[in-house]
Design a protein around this motif. Sequence first.
Motif, PDB file in Angstrom:
ATOM      1  N   ALA A  78       0.685  -1.188   0.067  1.00 48.40           N
ATOM      2  CA  ALA A  78       0.009   0.091  -0.100  1.00 48.40           C
ATOM      3  C   ALA A  78       0.835   1.266   0.110  1.00 48.40           C
ATOM      4  CB  ALA A  78      -0.835   0.076   1.232  1.00 48.40           C
ATOM      5  N   ARG A 119      -2.017  15.540  -5.254  1.00 43.00           N
ATOM      6  CA  ARG A 119      -2.878  15.719  -4.534  1.00 43.00           C
ATOM      7  C   ARG A 119      -3.805  14.531  -4.145  1.00 43.00           C
ATOM      8  NH1 ARG A 119      -7.814  19.254  -5.941  1.00 43.00           N
ATOM      9  NH2 ARG A 119      -9.342  17.584  -5.936  1.00 43.00           N
ATOM     10  N   ALA A 120      -3.390  13.472  -4.528  1.00 45.29           N
ATOM     11  CA  ALA A 120      -4.163  12.015  -4.319  1.00 45.29           C
ATOM     12  C   ALA A 120      -4.185  11.740  -2.909  1.00 45.29           C
ATOM     13  CB  ALA A 120      -3.468  11.067  -5.203  1.00 45.29           C
ATOM     14  N   ASP A 129       3.628   5.735  -5.655  1.00 43.03           N
ATOM     15  CA  ASP A 129       3.204   5.913  -7.234  1.00 43.03           C
ATOM     16  C   ASP A 129       2.069   6.822  -7.468  1.00 43.03           C
ATOM     17  OD1 ASP A 129       5.015   3.935  -7.608  1.00 43.03           O
ATOM     18  OD2 ASP A 129       3.664   2.252  -7.682  1.00 43.03           O
ATOM     19  N   LEU A 130       1.040   6.979  -6.634  1.00 42.50           N
ATOM     20  CA  LEU A 130      -0.048   7.651  -6.822  1.00 42.50           C
ATOM     21  C   LEU A 130       0.510   9.369  -6.718  1.00 42.50           C
ATOM     22  CD1 LEU A 130      -2.702   6.435  -4.793  1.00 42.50           C
ATOM     23  CD2 LEU A 130      -2.932   6.657  -7.293  1.00 42.50           C
ATOM     24  N   PHE A 170       2.188   1.909  -3.535  1.00 42.88           N
ATOM     25  CA  PHE A 170       0.909   2.309  -4.269  1.00 42.88           C
ATOM     26  C   PHE A 170       0.937   3.742  -3.998  1.00 42.88           C
ATOM     27  CE2 PHE A 170      -3.841   3.013  -4.667  1.00 42.88           C
ATOM     28  CZ  PHE A 170      -3.875   2.819  -5.886  1.00 42.88           C
ATOM     29  N   ILE A 201       2.187  10.716  -9.977  1.00 42.21           N
ATOM     30  CA  ILE A 201       1.555  11.172 -10.806  1.00 42.21           C
ATOM     31  C   ILE A 201       0.768  12.227 -10.521  1.00 42.21           C
ATOM     32  CG2 ILE A 201       0.392  10.270 -13.067  1.00 42.21           C
ATOM     33  CD1 ILE A 201      -0.324   7.770 -11.744  1.00 42.21           C
ATOM     34  N   ARG A 202      -0.004  12.432  -9.120  1.00 40.41           N
ATOM     35  CA  ARG A 202      -0.754  13.226  -8.828  1.00 40.41           C
ATOM     36  C   ARG A 202      -0.556  13.674  -7.186  1.00 40.41           C
ATOM     37  NH1 ARG A 202      -7.199  12.708  -9.845  1.00 40.41           N
ATOM     38  NH2 ARG A 202      -6.553  13.098 -11.995  1.00 40.41           N
TER      39      ARG A 202
END
Lengths: 360, 450
Positions: free
Chosen positions: A255, A268-269, A261-262, A258, A265-266
Amino acid sequence: MEESNTKLTKKGGGRLCCICNQRRAALKRPKTLEQICRECFYEVFEEEIHQVIVDNQLFKPGERIAIGASGGKDSTVLACVLAELNRRHNYGLDLFLLSVDEGITGYRDDSLETVKRNEVQYGLPLKIVSYKDLYGWTMDEIVKMIGLKNNCTFCGVFRRQALDRGASLLKVDKVATGHNADDIAETVLLNILRGDIARLSRCTSIVTGEDGPIPRCKPFKYTYEKEIVMYAYFKRLDYFSTECIYSPNAYRGFAREFIKDLERIRPRAILDIIKSGEDFRISTSTKMPEQGTCERCGYISSQKWCKACVLLEGLNRGLPKMGIGRSSRGLNNDPKKDKYMKQGNGTKSIENKQCGSLDF
Amino acid sequence: MACNSSTCQSNSGCYNREEEPISSKSSDSNQQSLCVKCKVNEPVSGTSDDGRFCRECFRSNLYGKFKLAVTSNAMITPSDNLLVAFSGGSSSRVVLQFVHEMQQRAQKNFDASKDRSLPVFGVGVTFIDESAYHQSVPSCEIDKAIEEIRSMISNLAPPAKQLHVVPIESVFSLDSLDGRERLKTLVDSVSDATGKEDLLLYLRMLVLQKVASENGYNRLVLGLCTSRIACHVITATVKGQGYSLPADIQYVDARWEIPVVLPLRDCLTLELKMLCHLDGLKTLEFSNGACSGINGLVSSFVKLLQEENPSRECTIVRTAGKLTPFHFNRIPELNDSNVPLATRRRQKRFNLKPSESISSESFCPLCFSPLSKSDLLSFSSCQNYDILDAASCSSCRFQIFPKDPSSMEHFLSILPQPLLARAKNCSNGNHSSLRKQIQDCLLSDSEDET
């Protein structure tokens, strides 16, 4: 002046800070990707935390607050920032450092040295509570008995209670912990993946345990781990970054990967996951475990005995597997369930945050 | 037993638990190689747990899940006219097959009954041609695929089913040449890769609704299965849509003009693929390229988790299922006197008891997800979106709408008409009610001048 500055920018490749527009930008802020200078970074970093404290009324004037200090980066930065904000904004708080000594040679003894230096550096009184004093066992002794399997379950359960015991010894009103936004986002995801609806509903609250003896709060709820590292790095804070010798890499689960990784890309995720967690509305018809007290030690527990007492009883009776696994009583040798526990181990709940330092 | 209840989605898990003691007791190797359910036939070889069923038991188990979802949620009543959204993938192929079988049975009953009070529900199929979006797919490939679908539908046993092949650009309700260009401009104006994908999803739903409504259908059947819903749970969480998430993952979603039903909500992709393989159901795969951005990341993450633990997807959906659904997550009760009494009575019997739900009045004009109070509040404090005159959800604001107000106007001008109409509709409700609340603090123009 400004023109020459823009020329400089083009030539030197150094851009101006997009907040003050005066100094050269020294970093890209992980949360927003804004290019800003060091001074502005300190400013926004500290003021955001101040805003969280004010908006959520985390502290009241005159309160005694213990900072859960492991010597790792999160708690060191927390101690530093809280001491500074307390001074700057006149919170009127009595701050303390509270450390738990699990009794792990080669790890905790070293990190406690860091905390002792922090005591001097920030002028905050330090209290250390040890597993040996509270439970009669050090982690070294526990590992000697049960081996390297499930040892994190013991450590996590004991630490949670040790912090509360230490806090009541210090007679504090609240404990502040260094859980950051990444930790909370990860917990939200893990609780979805594991189907833990009870924890899912409460893991995003900034203050927990208000019905218990001593509430806990997370001033770093919206603070990115990367920014904490950045703050510690630029301020050259004295912190300890070795991993626990009994569970190297334990925390860096799937997790966590993950989330990283999020974030790539973004950014604010992470905040979006926390927002989702806050917005979840759980059916009232869903069964929730009832909160009671342990018949043995009086600590909060949803069972007859609290988890720490069950585990301790197992240790003292020479049945270390007691309390390991899903059912909290008796022996449980189902290998499948053991596997399940190990997976969720340490990441189980945010209070069970693994072993002090969590650097990348 | 427990595995037939709608609350248990981890079917494979349940069988595991219930059947394991039996198979371990019978150490006989002959016994082990028999189907765990009927204990007569040999199990089909497969990679999953379901490989322990024989073909017939596997099939009836899967159909059972479908049928339970249909009956316990009153998805299909005799006077209904269903439109099956068919993409060519295994999920939509299976849902079409199951709906078809159910219809055949209803037809048999109809032919056998004396009074013929219960009519047979109608079924139509639609295929959305998205070649305008996926420009890389050669048009001959699409034409070939459409031909295959046509022959497949016509080869199904009667009652006959109508096929509607509709291009995605028909959402603009212009001639399709112009539509293709407009679709391209609209998609290109969205910079975020994930935003692009999601926009296509919203447009697809618009087209599906349009086809259904123009051709007199009253239910839209989607083949969304557990695996896809599990991915949606995680993506919605990551995009900050925790409030609206429960709206999307129920058996029934009646917020649309034509209610949407998900009868395969309890089936795994793996099972559906297996059935297609066993029954020789032909599926079509398009080389659309994998999802990128957040959606792609999440689906590979969930795939990894599923490999590590075969009941993970079920757990995710079950967890999210405990979130409170919305008032529109059930089939509205029929009170129309035009509907035959027998149908109404039938629906009453199956319809779920009203359980707790959230009633939400405002929807995001773009993704049509219900808006939370905080979404509405952040809208009223934000001037940029006044042009749209309606509050939108924070996720659409971030990943689809342009950031600066100047390009906002252009963006709105190229949005398809139904979306704009919806925005207006939404705004009339919530904007005026918001205005009412702050009325006393607003200065009118005339006051301002004097």
